[in-house]
Scaffold this active site. Structure first.
Site, PDB file in Angstrom:
ATOM      1  N   CYS A 130       0.941  -1.183   0.018  1.00 15.73           N
ATOM      2  CA  CYS A 130       0.082   0.063  -0.111  1.00 15.73           C
ATOM      3  C   CYS A 130       0.721   1.192  -0.149  1.00 15.73           C
ATOM      4  O   CYS A 130       0.444   2.335  -0.590  1.00 15.73           O
ATOM      5  CB  CYS A 130      -0.853  -0.140   1.209  1.00 15.73           C
ATOM      6  SG  CYS A 130      -0.200  -0.433   2.626  1.00 15.73           S
ATOM      7  N   HIS A 243      -2.844   6.518   4.621  1.00 16.07           N
ATOM      8  CA  HIS A 243      -1.435   6.602   4.814  1.00 16.07           C
ATOM      9  C   HIS A 243      -0.962   7.880   4.032  1.00 16.07           C
ATOM     10  O   HIS A 243      -1.218   8.496   2.953  1.00 16.07           O
ATOM     11  CB  HIS A 243      -0.616   5.578   4.092  1.00 16.07           C
ATOM     12  CG  HIS A 243      -0.648   4.156   4.509  1.00 16.07           C
ATOM     13  ND1 HIS A 243      -1.491   3.834   5.929  1.00 16.07           N
ATOM     14  CD2 HIS A 243      -0.196   3.035   4.260  1.00 16.07           C
ATOM     15  CE1 HIS A 243      -1.328   2.807   6.180  1.00 16.07           C
ATOM     16  NE2 HIS A 243      -0.702   1.942   5.271  1.00 16.07           N
TER      17      HIS A 243
HETATM   18  N1  LIG Z   1      -4.871  -3.274   5.651  1.00 16.80           N
HETATM   19  C1  LIG Z   1      -4.379  -2.653   4.581  1.00 16.80           C
HETATM   20  O1  LIG Z   1      -4.350  -1.671   4.634  1.00 16.80           O
HETATM   21  C2  LIG Z   1      -3.729  -3.618   3.791  1.00 16.80           C
HETATM   22  C3  LIG Z   1      -3.166  -2.893   2.438  1.00 16.80           C
HETATM   23  C4  LIG Z   1      -2.568  -3.576   1.758  1.00 16.80           C
HETATM   24  C5  LIG Z   1      -2.503  -4.999   1.654  1.00 16.80           C
HETATM   25  N2  LIG Z   1      -3.087  -5.760   2.766  1.00 16.80           N
HETATM   26  C6  LIG Z   1      -2.981  -7.212   3.071  1.00 16.80           C
HETATM   27  O2  LIG Z   1      -4.475  -7.620   2.760  1.00 16.80           O
HETATM   28  C7  LIG Z   1      -4.521  -8.899   3.414  1.00 16.80           C
HETATM   29  C8  LIG Z   1      -5.761  -8.417   4.261  1.00 16.80           C
HETATM   30  O3  LIG Z   1      -5.365  -7.459   5.267  1.00 16.80           O
HETATM   31  P1  LIG Z   1      -6.388  -6.764   6.300  1.00 16.80           P
HETATM   32  O4  LIG Z   1      -5.861  -5.565   6.807  1.00 16.80           O
HETATM   33  O5  LIG Z   1      -7.895  -6.763   5.635  1.00 16.80           O
HETATM   34  O6  LIG Z   1      -6.568  -8.135   7.582  1.00 16.80           O
HETATM   35  P2  LIG Z   1      -7.629  -8.326   8.539  1.00 16.80           P
HETATM   36  O7  LIG Z   1      -8.465  -7.153   8.662  1.00 16.80           O
HETATM   37  O8  LIG Z   1      -7.017  -8.910   9.733  1.00 16.80           O
HETATM   38  O9  LIG Z   1      -8.616  -9.531   7.927  1.00 16.80           O
HETATM   39  C9  LIG Z   1      -8.164 -10.734   7.846  1.00 16.80           C
HETATM   40  C10 LIG Z   1      -9.271 -11.606   7.018  1.00 16.80           C
HETATM   41  O10 LIG Z   1      -8.690 -12.671   6.862  1.00 16.80           O
HETATM   42  C11 LIG Z   1      -9.833 -13.814   7.665  1.00 16.80           C
HETATM   43  N3  LIG Z   1      -8.929 -14.917   8.034  1.00 16.80           N
HETATM   44  C12 LIG Z   1      -8.051 -15.174   9.110  1.00 16.80           C
HETATM   45  N4  LIG Z   1      -7.641 -16.155   9.545  1.00 16.80           N
HETATM   46  C13 LIG Z   1      -8.287 -16.920   8.413  1.00 16.80           C
HETATM   47  C14 LIG Z   1      -8.520 -18.522   8.447  1.00 16.80           C
HETATM   48  N5  LIG Z   1      -7.486 -19.208   9.211  1.00 16.80           N
HETATM   49  N6  LIG Z   1      -9.214 -18.895   7.570  1.00 16.80           N
HETATM   50  C15 LIG Z   1      -9.994 -18.077   6.699  1.00 16.80           C
HETATM   51  N7  LIG Z   1      -9.985 -16.733   6.657  1.00 16.80           N
HETATM   52  C16 LIG Z   1      -9.370 -16.090   7.654  1.00 16.80           C
HETATM   53  C17 LIG Z   1     -10.457 -12.922   8.746  1.00 16.80           C
HETATM   54  O11 LIG Z   1     -11.649 -13.517   8.670  1.00 16.80           O
HETATM   55  P3  LIG Z   1     -12.342 -13.326  10.409  1.00 16.80           P
HETATM   56  O12 LIG Z   1     -12.853 -12.349  10.428  1.00 16.80           O
HETATM   57  O13 LIG Z   1     -13.047 -14.617  10.359  1.00 16.80           O
HETATM   58  O14 LIG Z   1     -11.142 -13.746  11.229  1.00 16.80           O
HETATM   59  C18 LIG Z   1     -10.463 -11.657   7.893  1.00 16.80           C
HETATM   60  O15 LIG Z   1     -11.579 -11.646   6.766  1.00 16.80           O
HETATM   61  C19 LIG Z   1      -3.453  -9.217   4.097  1.00 16.80           C
HETATM   62  O16 LIG Z   1      -2.560  -9.790   3.548  1.00 16.80           O
HETATM   63  C20 LIG Z   1      -2.536  -7.588   4.306  1.00 16.80           C
HETATM   64  O17 LIG Z   1      -1.364  -7.556   4.441  1.00 16.80           O
HETATM   65  C21 LIG Z   1      -3.540  -4.905   3.797  1.00 16.80           C
END
Ligand SMILES: NC(=O)c1ccc[n+]([C@@H]2O[C@H](COP(=O)([O-])OP(=O)(O)OC[C@H]3O[C@@H](n4cnc5c(N)ncnc54)[C@H](OP(=O)(O)O)[C@@H]3O)[C@@H](O)[C@H]2O)c1
Length: 339
Positions: A130, A243
């Site tokens: 990001c 950001h």
């Molecule tokens: N946040 C950002 O700004 C951003 C920017 C660019 C890229 N990313 C990338 O995008 C990805 C998601 O980030 P996020 O910030 O959205 O994370 P997050 O808010 O922690 O969400 C994680 C997701 O994964 C699911 N999950 C976790 N454990 C799981 C399992 N064992 N089986 C199936 N589903 C599972 C969660 O479901 P539950 O709710 O059921 O736990 C939730 O839907 C990551 O790889 C991150 O590095 C994030």
């Protein structure tokens, strides 16, 4: 005739997943049916999409169906473990995680910058980091003004970059602080409310944290400049969303004028100029939140270097830094006839 596609979102309940569902609706992505998956903890909950409530399914059920496009909003470890199974059930996979971004055969795409790196045979595409996307949206167009030799970046990164749980924690810590209670961090390594700290990813042998290293490696890959000089410092600030980045760009041969830079950025797709020195009005998270454009301003010469300019950017990293960029990749695949 426009086609409609079967779409899956894996990690639908997270910070990126929820933004992605919001944007699929807002941008009217041609979706015949949308299936949402997360962990078994969330199975049975619902998320609103186009006048309907869609039930979240346990990710294990994903493998019972096939999809035209699957958007991955899962952590790296899950993607590393399951990519081949996910690919077996999807025509195209667009991944927000960093699991395979630096794999030479994986296209790492910002549609406004390097869509040429995508071809019809790519079934797996990665969305870049990001902070790298937000910086490159402003820096890449400047290449029309001359070769870029070096970029110096300091980031001011929000809680949502750490996922839904870090946003919740910032709110909880802020309440605790304002009520005079002690802050007991659960997810953040240090107190976060009314504080800031160096990005919470491990430091490598060269002294750079994981986020900084991604910005360096991924930017070089996207710009196809393996020797591009990049000096980056990544910091988390107590902001919920967006950001911000202070950026200095050194050109190889000459320094463009401020007007030239403004003109290039004014016509660049996905950029909004917010550059009003009279009123001291420049890009800020409160205005860039939930906006698709990356805001750019404070465009000025770096008086300490004959060929450098400085600017300040702010972008919604859940949108352009992740979900929006992923959807734009899908839209580009449709436009190009790859999907
Ligand atoms: N946040 C950002 O700004 C951003 C920017 C660019 C890229 N990313 C990338 O995008 C990805 C998601 O980030 P996020 O910030 O959205 O994370 P997050 O808010 O922690 O969400 C994680 C997701 O994964 C699911 N999950 C976790 N454990 C799981 C399992 N064992 N089986 C199936 N589903 C599972 C969660 O479901 P539950 O709710 O059921 O736990 C939730 O839907 C990551 O790889 C991150 O590095 C994030």
């Amino acid at each position: 005739m426009t086609r409609d596609f079967s779409v899956a979102v894996l990690g639908a309940t997270g910070a990126v997943g929820r933004s992605l569902i919001e944007l699929l609706e807002k941008r009217n992505f041609p979706t015949r049916h949308l299936k949402l998956f997360a962990s078994e903890r969330s199975a049975g909950q619902t998320i609103h999409f186009r006048n309907a409530e869609i039930t979240i399914q346990n990710i294990a059920e994903f493998y019972n169906e096939t999809f035209d496009t699957s958007f991955l909003c899962l952590n790296n470890q899950l993607v590393r473990e399951h990519r081949s199974r996910i690919l077996a059930n999807s025509n195209k996979v667009i991944d927000n995680s960093s699991a395979f971004r630096m794999e030479p055969e994986t296209p790492l795409i910002i549609p406004e910058v390097n869509l040429d790196d995508l071809n019809k045979d790519h079934s797996y595409v990665a969305v870049p980091n990001c902070s790298a996307i937000i910086m490159l949206m402003a820096v890449a167009p400047l290449r029309t003004l001359g070769k870029i030799e070096r970029v110096i970046i300091s980031t001011y990164q929000s809680a949502s970059g750490g996922g839904a749980a870090m946003m919740d924690e910032l709110i909880e810590q802020s309440h605790a602080h304002l009520q005079g209670n002690s802050i007991k961090p659960r997810i953040t390594p240090f107190p976060y409310a009314f504080n800031l700290f160096s990005h919470n990813t491990p430091i490598n042998d060269l002294g750079y944290n994981g986020e900084e290293w991604k910005v360096i490696e991924e930017s070089r890959k996207i710009l196809k400049q393996p020797n591009l000089g990049i000096n980056v410092t990544c910091v988390r600030v107590p902001i919920l969303r967006c950001h911000s980045e202070s950026i200095t760009v050194e050109f190889a041969d000459r320094r463009p004028s401020v007007e030239e830079i403004q003109a290039v950025l004014q016509s660049a797709s996905g950029i909004r100029l917010v550059d009003d020195p009279k009123n001291n009005h420049f890009p800020m998270p409160s205005e860039a939140s939930k906006q698709c454009d990356v805001f750019v301003g404070r465009i000025r010469h770096d008086l300490s270097h004959a060929q450098a300019i400085s600017l300040f950017v702010c972008g919604d990293q859940l949108y352009k830094g992740a979900a929006l960029n992923a959807i734009q990749i899908g839209e580009s695949m449709i436009d190009l006839g790859y999907l």
